[in-house]
Design a protein around this motif. Structure first.
Motif, PDB file in Angstrom:
ATOM      1  N   UNK A 125       0.835  -1.193   0.000  1.00 44.37           N
ATOM      2  CA  UNK A 125       0.000   0.000   0.000  1.00 44.37           C
ATOM      3  C   UNK A 125       0.872   1.247   0.000  1.00 44.37           C
ATOM      4  N   UNK A 126       0.434   2.254  -0.742  1.00 46.15           N
ATOM      5  CA  UNK A 126       1.178   3.509  -0.819  1.00 46.15           C
ATOM      6  C   UNK A 126       1.169   4.223   0.529  1.00 46.15           C
ATOM      7  N   UNK A 127       2.316   4.745   0.917  1.00 52.31           N
ATOM      8  CA  UNK A 127       2.419   5.520   2.154  1.00 52.31           C
ATOM      9  C   UNK A 127       1.679   6.841   1.973  1.00 52.31           C
ATOM     10  N   UNK A 128       0.701   7.094   2.834  1.00 54.30           N
ATOM     11  CA  UNK A 128      -0.097   8.310   2.744  1.00 54.30           C
ATOM     12  C   UNK A 128       0.262   9.329   3.812  1.00 54.30           C
ATOM     13  N   UNK A 129       1.348   9.091   4.539  1.00 52.91           N
ATOM     14  CA  UNK A 129       1.673   9.963   5.672  1.00 52.91           C
ATOM     15  C   UNK A 129       2.019  11.392   5.251  1.00 52.91           C
ATOM     16  N   UNK A 130       2.462  11.574   4.014  1.00 48.19           N
ATOM     17  CA  UNK A 130       2.827  12.919   3.558  1.00 48.19           C
ATOM     18  C   UNK A 130       1.741  13.573   2.708  1.00 48.19           C
ATOM     19  N   UNK A 131       0.599  12.910   2.575  1.00 45.15           N
ATOM     20  CA  UNK A 131      -0.492  13.471   1.778  1.00 45.15           C
ATOM     21  C   UNK A 131      -1.172  14.582   2.570  1.00 45.15           C
ATOM     22  N   UNK A 132      -1.477  15.681   1.908  1.00 50.86           N
ATOM     23  CA  UNK A 132      -2.083  16.825   2.578  1.00 50.86           C
ATOM     24  C   UNK A 132      -3.481  16.491   3.090  1.00 50.86           C
ATOM     25  N   UNK A 133      -3.905  17.252   4.094  1.00 49.30           N
ATOM     26  CA  UNK A 133      -5.245  17.063   4.625  1.00 49.30           C
ATOM     27  C   UNK A 133      -6.293  17.284   3.536  1.00 49.30           C
ATOM     28  N   UNK A 134      -6.089  18.282   2.692  1.00 52.10           N
ATOM     29  CA  UNK A 134      -7.042  18.566   1.620  1.00 52.10           C
ATOM     30  C   UNK A 134      -7.197  17.377   0.685  1.00 52.10           C
ATOM     31  N   UNK A 135      -6.066  16.762   0.299  1.00 54.82           N
ATOM     32  CA  UNK A 135      -6.149  15.612  -0.604  1.00 54.82           C
ATOM     33  C   UNK A 135      -6.735  14.398   0.104  1.00 54.82           C
ATOM     34  N   UNK A 136      -6.405  14.209   1.383  1.00 60.08           N
ATOM     35  CA  UNK A 136      -6.995  13.104   2.136  1.00 60.08           C
ATOM     36  C   UNK A 136      -8.512  13.227   2.200  1.00 60.08           C
ATOM     37  N   UNK A 137      -9.002  14.441   2.394  1.00 64.11           N
ATOM     38  CA  UNK A 137     -10.448  14.647   2.438  1.00 64.11           C
ATOM     39  C   UNK A 137     -11.085  14.348   1.083  1.00 64.11           C
ATOM     40  N   UNK A 138     -10.398  14.726   0.001  1.00 65.72           N
ATOM     41  CA  UNK A 138     -10.899  14.412  -1.333  1.00 65.72           C
ATOM     42  C   UNK A 138     -10.900  12.900  -1.563  1.00 65.72           C
ATOM     43  N   UNK A 139      -9.885  12.213  -1.068  1.00 67.14           N
ATOM     44  CA  UNK A 139      -9.822  10.758  -1.198  1.00 67.14           C
ATOM     45  C   UNK A 139     -10.925  10.097  -0.385  1.00 67.14           C
ATOM     46  N   UNK A 140     -11.193  10.624   0.807  1.00 70.33           N
ATOM     47  CA  UNK A 140     -12.258  10.067   1.642  1.00 70.33           C
ATOM     48  C   UNK A 140     -13.611  10.205   0.953  1.00 70.33           C
ATOM     49  N   UNK A 141     -13.859  11.368   0.354  1.00 73.48           N
ATOM     50  CA  UNK A 141     -15.103  11.571  -0.380  1.00 73.48           C
ATOM     51  C   UNK A 141     -15.196  10.608  -1.562  1.00 73.48           C
ATOM     52  N   UNK A 142     -14.074  10.409  -2.266  1.00 73.98           N
ATOM     53  CA  UNK A 142     -14.058   9.467  -3.386  1.00 73.98           C
ATOM     54  C   UNK A 142     -14.319   8.050  -2.906  1.00 73.98           C
ATOM     55  N   UNK A 143     -13.783   7.697  -1.745  1.00 75.95           N
ATOM     56  CA  UNK A 143     -14.039   6.378  -1.185  1.00 75.95           C
ATOM     57  C   UNK A 143     -15.514   6.159  -0.908  1.00 75.95           C
ATOM     58  N   UNK A 144     -16.186   7.181  -0.391  1.00 74.98           N
ATOM     59  CA  UNK A 144     -17.632   7.063  -0.150  1.00 74.98           C
ATOM     60  C   UNK A 144     -18.381   6.877  -1.469  1.00 74.98           C
ATOM     61  N   UNK A 145     -17.926   7.556  -2.506  1.00 74.32           N
ATOM     62  CA  UNK A 145     -18.551   7.424  -3.822  1.00 74.32           C
ATOM     63  C   UNK A 145     -18.350   6.025  -4.396  1.00 74.32           C
ATOM     64  N   UNK A 146     -17.140   5.487  -4.282  1.00 76.05           N
ATOM     65  CA  UNK A 146     -16.869   4.129  -4.766  1.00 76.05           C
ATOM     66  C   UNK A 146     -17.756   3.131  -4.040  1.00 76.05           C
ATOM     67  N   UNK A 147     -17.829   3.247  -2.730  1.00 76.05           N
ATOM     68  CA  UNK A 147     -18.680   2.347  -1.941  1.00 76.05           C
ATOM     69  C   UNK A 147     -20.145   2.468  -2.338  1.00 76.05           C
ATOM     70  N   UNK A 148     -20.613   3.691  -2.532  1.00 76.73           N
ATOM     71  CA  UNK A 148     -22.010   3.900  -2.914  1.00 76.73           C
ATOM     72  C   UNK A 148     -22.326   3.206  -4.230  1.00 76.73           C
ATOM     73  N   UNK A 149     -21.467   3.406  -5.231  1.00 80.58           N
ATOM     74  CA  UNK A 149     -21.705   2.791  -6.537  1.00 80.58           C
ATOM     75  C   UNK A 149     -21.705   1.273  -6.442  1.00 80.58           C
TER      76      UNK A 149
END
Length: 254
Positions: A1-25
């Protein structure tokens, strides 16, 4: 798994939203026993190897994003995999200033929107779940070659925002590009490094058309593991941002 420790909070929030979208679909499709792969194969009869599904690909004329699904012959597939998506962006949807790599055999197409770039491949298992991301050599998709940093600049522009052939499939693949963006970035940089190594090791061949190099970089993925890791990193980001009062000092200063 890719290390996400250096990912910005803004991008993490965008990824979290995308995760909810993937799960919904995936959830709404699963309620009727469907998958994103099944959505694209429905109504096309026998599944033929190498054929694009849906015929003519999926293309968003507003964002100039494109994708299709296909299968290789069974003996050429990794164990447990069914087929994979190929995703692309055409020049009219690219950020300004991006140009094809200056390769010796580059010839501008008659239609300037035909100089498309492959972004990432998404491999699916027999249950219709994503299991691997990968990049390819140029000859595999017949793309126009762009350097990794230019392709990375294209990622956020990929969007399929219409209902056909499947609204949930289109939303799903768009969200997958967001959820796994850091992994895709790493794979694109590894792709260019692999191309350079191959060219150095095979000086008598033209690397971009060398059939000996097909997959340039790849990584196994899990949607649920990625979503969980994003949540962990977001909790850490919140802790790092917390403002705490200075602890009291019991040392008498002179």
């Amino acid at each position: 798994m890719t290390d996400l420790s250096d990912v910005s909070r803004e991008e993490l929030e965008a990824m979290a939203e995308a995760g909810r979208e993937v799960r919904l679909c995936q959830r709404v499709l699963a309620k009727t026993g469907d998958t994103v792969v099944g959505e694209l194969l429905r109504g096309h009869g026998t599944l033929y190897e190498w054929k694009h599904y849906p015929p003519g690909d999926v293309y968003d004329a507003e964002f100039h994003a494109q994708y299709y699904y296909h299968c290789h012959p069974e003996g050429e597939r990794p164990n447990g995999e069914h087929g994979h998506f190929h995703t692309f962006l055409r020049p009219h949807g690219m950020p300004s200033g991006l140009r094809p790599a200056p390769l010796p055999d580059f010839e501008p197409p008659e239609n300037d929107n035909d100089a498309l770039s492959h972004l990432i491949g998404i491999a699916m298992d027999v249950a219709g779940q994503p299991v691997r991301l990968f990049t390819t050599n140029r000859w595999v998709t017949g793309e126009t070659w762009y350097g990794a940093e230019d392709v990375i600049a294209m990622l956020d522009a990929f969007e399929i925002d219409h209902a056909r052939p499947s609204w949930p499939a289109n939303r799903w693949i768009t969200a997958m590009m967001r959820l796994f963006r850091p992994t895709i970035v790493g794979l694109l940089r590894e792709r260019d490094a692999a191309i350079r190594r191959w060219a150095d090791a095979h000086p008598d061949a033209y690397v971009y058309e060398d059939r000996g190099l097909e997959v340039a970089s790849q990584r196994h993925i899990s949607v649920e593991e990625q979503i969980a890791e994003v949540a962990i990193q977001l909790r850490g980001a919140r802790r790092r941002r917390a403002v705490l009062p200075e602890p009291p000092s019991f040392v008498e200063l002179p």
